[in-house]
Design a protein around this motif. Sequence first.
Motif, mmCIF file in Angstrom:
data_model
loop_
_atom_site.group_PDB
_atom_site.id
_atom_site.type_symbol
_atom_site.label_atom_id
_atom_site.label_comp_id
_atom_site.label_asym_id
_atom_site.label_seq_id
_atom_site.Cartn_x
_atom_site.Cartn_y
_atom_site.Cartn_z
ATOM 1 N N THR A 1 7.683 -11.528 9.041
ATOM 2 C CA THR A 1 6.745 -10.859 9.957
ATOM 3 C C THR A 1 7.053 -11.241 11.406
ATOM 4 O OG1 THR A 1 5.150 -12.657 9.864
ATOM 5 C CG2 THR A 1 4.905 -10.944 8.210
ATOM 6 N N LYS A 29 2.983 -4.226 7.462
ATOM 7 C CA LYS A 29 3.464 -5.428 6.755
ATOM 8 C C LYS A 29 4.303 -6.300 7.677
ATOM 9 C CE LYS A 29 3.239 -4.102 1.949
ATOM 10 N NZ LYS A 29 3.864 -2.969 1.252
ATOM 11 N N PRO A 32 1.648 -8.040 11.571
ATOM 12 C CA PRO A 32 0.272 -8.207 11.093
ATOM 13 C C PRO A 32 -0.790 -7.820 12.123
ATOM 14 C CG PRO A 32 1.604 -10.154 10.618
ATOM 15 C CD PRO A 32 2.426 -9.287 11.506
ATOM 16 N N SER A 35 -2.979 -2.301 13.011
ATOM 17 C CA SER A 35 -3.716 -1.600 11.968
ATOM 18 C C SER A 35 -3.515 -0.106 12.213
ATOM 19 C CB SER A 35 -5.186 -1.974 11.942
ATOM 20 O OG SER A 35 -5.646 -2.232 13.229
#
Length: 238
Positions: A1, A29, A32, A35
Amino acid sequence: TKEFKRAARIILVGAPGVGKGTQAERLMKRYPQLSAVSSGDLLRESVRNRTPLGLEAEAFIKAGNLVPDAMILKLILDKLKSNRWVSTQSSISDPSPTQPSRDPSASFILDGFPRTATQASRLDSLIPVNLVVSLITPVNIILSRIASRWVHAPSGRVYNTDFNAPKVPGKDDVTGEPLTKRADDDEETWKQRLKKFDETSQPLLDHYDRKNVLWTVKGNSSNEITPKLFQELDARFA
Ligand code: G5P
Ligand code: MG
């Protein structure tokens, strides 16, 4: 990430079935902080819940046409407010110049919104995006995917019986609930959706090109596009 050093406000533009939802899941993914909001998922949720807006939108969606701008703008604005990405005082017709209660550091992806130049102008006055990703895959390749798409309607998770099959046939990987077909995924309706995309996408892309935030990526598969997308986002935001 990877972590972003500055806020990424991204929209995904592309033909029906090009892989907007697929890339949004992969981006969340890897980053993080991101959204995603999908206008199509919001609409389908309203239809499932039989809300007044959902009942009105249903016929447009089933026919493969765009729902009226006013309808989608209301739905999206409510979502942006509840996520605190825009001020709770904002209104679509009268965007407030100062936005005291929004979170300026929020990073997000909008999948499928805006879709018209009108929607884009309204979004500009609420919260300007800083990257518009135009996803391009040949139409004959996309068509072959549509028949094998299955979705988990409550979450928007998307599967494909040849490309991204669920672990258990017919069941969502996370909840185990049954997968369903979308009401607009037959070939005829898909062709109508593509026609609407062809009619509306150029003015939308021109709008963002003038603002110097347009970036185009091409590929015959999502696996070909994802690494290019990661590389671009790393360079711009990480
Ligand atoms: P939506 O929901 O925004 P579309 O038509 O723009 O719908 P769609 O169909 O959701 O876009 P997608 O998200 O671009 O496609 O693609 P996806 O779901 O990730 O991938 C499609 C399938 O291919 C999946 O099964 C996936 O697993 C598979 N796949 C992905 N990559 C590959 C690959 O490399 N290989 C293979 N073999 N398979 C792959 O809008 C729906 C309706 O809502 C209304 C309109 O009526 C619209 O028609 N609407 C709006 N109306 C007005 N304004 C707005 N802003 C609106 N937003 C929605
Ligand atoms: Mg989608």
